[in-house]
Design a protein around this motif. Structure first.
Motif, PDB file in Angstrom:
ATOM      1  N   PHE A  51       0.866  -1.168   0.000  1.00 25.94           N
ATOM      2  CA  PHE A  51       0.000   0.000   0.000  1.00 25.94           C
ATOM      3  C   PHE A  51       0.908   1.225   0.000  1.00 25.94           C
ATOM      4  O   PHE A  51       1.706   1.419   0.925  1.00 25.94           O
ATOM      5  CB  PHE A  51      -0.891   0.041   1.248  1.00 25.94           C
ATOM      6  N   LYS A  59      -3.698   3.636   4.828  1.00 25.22           N
ATOM      7  CA  LYS A  59      -2.902   2.411   4.713  1.00 25.22           C
ATOM      8  C   LYS A  59      -2.919   1.597   6.007  1.00 25.22           C
ATOM      9  O   LYS A  59      -3.224   0.408   6.003  1.00 25.22           O
ATOM     10  CB  LYS A  59      -1.452   2.752   4.340  1.00 25.22           C
ATOM     11  N   SER A  60      -2.565   2.243   7.109  1.00 20.64           N
ATOM     12  CA  SER A  60      -2.470   1.524   8.386  1.00 20.64           C
ATOM     13  C   SER A  60      -3.837   1.037   8.852  1.00 20.64           C
ATOM     14  O   SER A  60      -3.949  -0.053   9.432  1.00 20.64           O
ATOM     15  CB  SER A  60      -1.838   2.429   9.449  1.00 20.64           C
ATOM     16  N   THR A  62      -6.276   0.058   6.924  1.00 18.26           N
ATOM     17  CA  THR A  62      -6.551  -1.150   6.136  1.00 18.26           C
ATOM     18  C   THR A  62      -5.782  -2.340   6.702  1.00 18.26           C
ATOM     19  O   THR A  62      -6.323  -3.445   6.828  1.00 18.26           O
ATOM     20  CB  THR A  62      -6.163  -0.924   4.666  1.00 18.26           C
ATOM     21  N   MET A  63      -4.536  -2.112   7.073  1.00 18.78           N
ATOM     22  CA  MET A  63      -3.729  -3.190   7.643  1.00 18.78           C
ATOM     23  C   MET A  63      -4.327  -3.714   8.940  1.00 18.78           C
ATOM     24  O   MET A  63      -4.341  -4.922   9.192  1.00 18.78           O
ATOM     25  CB  MET A  63      -2.306  -2.692   7.880  1.00 18.78           C
ATOM     26  N   ASP A 176       4.044  -2.575   8.729  1.00 18.02           N
ATOM     27  CA  ASP A 176       3.518  -1.220   8.669  1.00 18.02           C
ATOM     28  C   ASP A 176       4.678  -0.223   8.738  1.00 18.02           C
ATOM     29  O   ASP A 176       5.298  -0.066   9.785  1.00 18.02           O
ATOM     30  CB  ASP A 176       2.536  -0.992   9.830  1.00 18.02           C
ATOM     31  N   GLU A 177       4.973   0.419   7.608  1.00 16.49           N
ATOM     32  CA  GLU A 177       6.071   1.392   7.512  1.00 16.49           C
ATOM     33  C   GLU A 177       7.363   0.800   8.118  1.00 16.49           C
ATOM     34  O   GLU A 177       7.908   1.323   9.097  1.00 16.49           O
ATOM     35  CB  GLU A 177       5.704   2.692   8.231  1.00 16.49           C
ATOM     36  N   THR A 207       2.947  -1.467   4.147  1.00 14.86           N
ATOM     37  CA  THR A 207       2.594  -0.091   3.860  1.00 14.86           C
ATOM     38  C   THR A 207       3.885   0.727   3.846  1.00 14.86           C
ATOM     39  O   THR A 207       4.832   0.432   4.579  1.00 14.86           O
ATOM     40  CB  THR A 207       1.659   0.511   4.923  1.00 14.86           C
ATOM     41  N   THR A 208       3.919   1.724   3.001  1.00  8.81           N
ATOM     42  CA  THR A 208       5.084   2.598   2.959  1.00  8.81           C
ATOM     43  C   THR A 208       4.714   3.911   2.293  1.00  8.81           C
ATOM     44  O   THR A 208       3.745   3.976   1.539  1.00  8.81           O
ATOM     45  CB  THR A 208       6.250   1.936   2.195  1.00  8.81           C
ATOM     46  N   HIS A 209       5.444   4.962   2.606  1.00 11.29           N
ATOM     47  CA  HIS A 209       5.329   6.181   1.811  1.00 11.29           C
ATOM     48  C   HIS A 209       6.664   6.486   1.133  1.00 11.29           C
ATOM     49  O   HIS A 209       6.867   7.576   0.616  1.00 11.29           O
ATOM     50  CB  HIS A 209       4.836   7.366   2.646  1.00 11.29           C
TER      51      HIS A 209
END
Length: 332
Positions: A51, A59-60, A62-63, A176-177, A207-209
Motif C-alpha cells: 500500500f 494504509k495503516s 486497512t492493515m 507497517d512502515e 505499507t510505505t510512503h
C-alpha cells in the motif's frame, strides 16, 4: 494451522476484500471520518504487495482490519479464507505483524524477546530455541543474542521486530512502515532481509510512503489517497501507464521561478494534461517537465530563453505517478 474452516479453492488467495470500508463515527468535537472508502483487494500466496500513499491515506487502517485487530464498517473481508469478525484469533495466530512502533521489551535480551513472543503463540520451549537460533542468523543478530534490546541500534531493533514476527512460521507477514526513521544504510540492510523473505516465498503485505522501498520490494502496489484507490499494478506498470520515460527537473532563481514555471506550462512542453505525454508540474522548489526525451526538452527550455540554475534528467518514478494522480507528493 489454527482453527476455522477454509475453502480449498481460496487457498491461494490469502486476502480478499470487496468494498472494504472503515468509518469513525462523529464525536462532539469531530465529524464522521471515512478512513477507508470501498477498497477492493486480492492478495495471493507468495506475493509482496504494498500500500503506497502519504501519511493519513488509510494504509495503516486497512492493515489493522486485515490483521483482525480493527473491525470493518462495511464491505466483505476474508483473510486466510476466514472472516475476521468471527475468526479473529485464528487469523492472528497465523500472521506475523511488524507494527510501526517496535513494542519490544527493552529490559530483556534479544533472545528473551524472541522467547516471550514464542510463548505468546504457545510454542514449545524446544521449538522456540530452534526457531530463535534460525531467526538470530536471519536477522544478523547472533552476536547480540544476549544483549539487552536497549543497547541495540534502531536498525537492529527493526530487524529483531521482523525476526520476532516470524517466530510462529506465519502464512503472511504484515509490515507497517517497516523502515520509517532509519538511516539509509539501515534501510538497505532491512530491505535485504525482506528481499530474502520474498525469495523464500513468504507472503508480504506492507505499507510505505517511500517510493523507492515500494519499487524495490513489491510485486504489486495499490496507491491510496484519502482512503480510496487511485491506481494499482506492478511498479513498472504504474510508471509506464501514468508518466513519461524521462523527467527533467529544473531549478530557477527564486525571483523568476514562478514566471518560468508559468511560461513552461503555457508552452508546447506543458501539453494539455490529457495523456502521459509532455506535461509540466510546478513544485515549491523545482519545476518538473515530463517528456520522452529529457535532453531534448532541456534544449527546448534553453530555446525559450530560460536559464535554470540546475537541470537534471532522470527516469520517471512512482513519486511522479502519485504526483500526477493526486496533485501532491508522497511526503506531503
Amino acid at each position: 494451522m489454527s482453527g476455522g474452516d477454509t475453502d480449498p479453492a481460496e487457498d491461494e488467495i490469502l486476502v480478499r476484500a470487496v468494498g472494504l470500508t472503515k468509518i469513525y463515527p462523529a464525536r462532539a468535537d469531530l465529524p464522521e471520518f471515512r478512513a477507508v472508502d470501498g477498497i477492493d483487494l486480492e492478495l495471493r500466496r507468495g506475493e509482496a504487495f504494498g500500500f503506497l500513499g502519504p501519511n493519513g491515506a488509510g494504509k495503516s487502517t486497512t492493515m489493522r482490519m486485515i490483521a483482525a485487530t480493527s473491525p470493518r464498517s462495511a464491505g466483505t473481508l476474508r483473510v486466510l479464507g476466514l472472516d475476521p469478525d468471527t475468526h479473529g484469533s485464528a487469523i492472528r495466530a497465523r500472521l506475523g505483524v511488524v507494527p510501526q512502533d517496535d513494542a519490544l521489551d527493552r529490559e530483556l535480551t534479544v533472545r528473551e524477546n524472541l522467547y516471550v513472543y514464542g510463548r505468546y503463540f504457545r510454542l514449545k520451549r524446544a521449538t522456540i530455541r530452534v526457531r530463535s537460533d534460525e531467526l538470530l542468523d536471519f536477522a544478523q543478530l547472533r552476536e547480540k543474542a544476549d544483549s539487552p534490546v536497549e543497547a541495540l541500534s534502531g536498525g537492529m531493533r527493526r530487524r529483531l521486530t521482523i525476526a520476532r514476527s516470524l517466530i510462529n512460521n506465519p502464512d503472511m507477514v504484515l509490515l507497517d512502515e517497516p523502515t520509517t526513521g532509519l538511516d539509509p544504510q539501515a534501510r538497505h540492510v532491512l530491505w535485504d532481509r525482506l528481499y530474502r523473505l520474498k525469495q523464500d516465498g513468504v507472503t508480504l503485505l506492507l505499507t510505505t510512503h517511500y517510493m523507492d522501498e515500494a519499487e524495490q520490494l513489491c510485486d504489486r502496489l495499490m496507491v491510496i489517497d484519502h482512503g480510496t484507490i487511485v491506481a494499482q499494478g506492478s511498479p513498472q506498470e504504474l510508471i509506464r501507464t501514468h508518466v513519461t520515460r524521462e523527467v527533467l527537473e529544473l531549478r530557477f532563481p527564486l525571483e523568476i521561478a514562478e514566471a518560468a514555471g508559468a511560461k513552461l506550462r503555457d508552452s508546447p512542453l506543458g501539453g494539455d494534461g490529457s495523456d502521459i505525454g509532455a506535461r509540466v508540474e510546478q513544485l515549491p522548489d523545482r519545476v518538473l517537465v515530463y517528456a520522452a526525451d529529457g535532453e531534448a526538452a532541456l534544449a527546448d527550455v534553453h530555446g525559450m530563453g530560460l536559464v535554470p540554475l540546475t537541470a537534471l534528467v532522470r527516469r520517471g518514478t512512482l513519486e511522479d505517478v502519485f504526483l500526477k494522480l493526486t496533485g501532491r507528493s508522497l511526503i506531503d
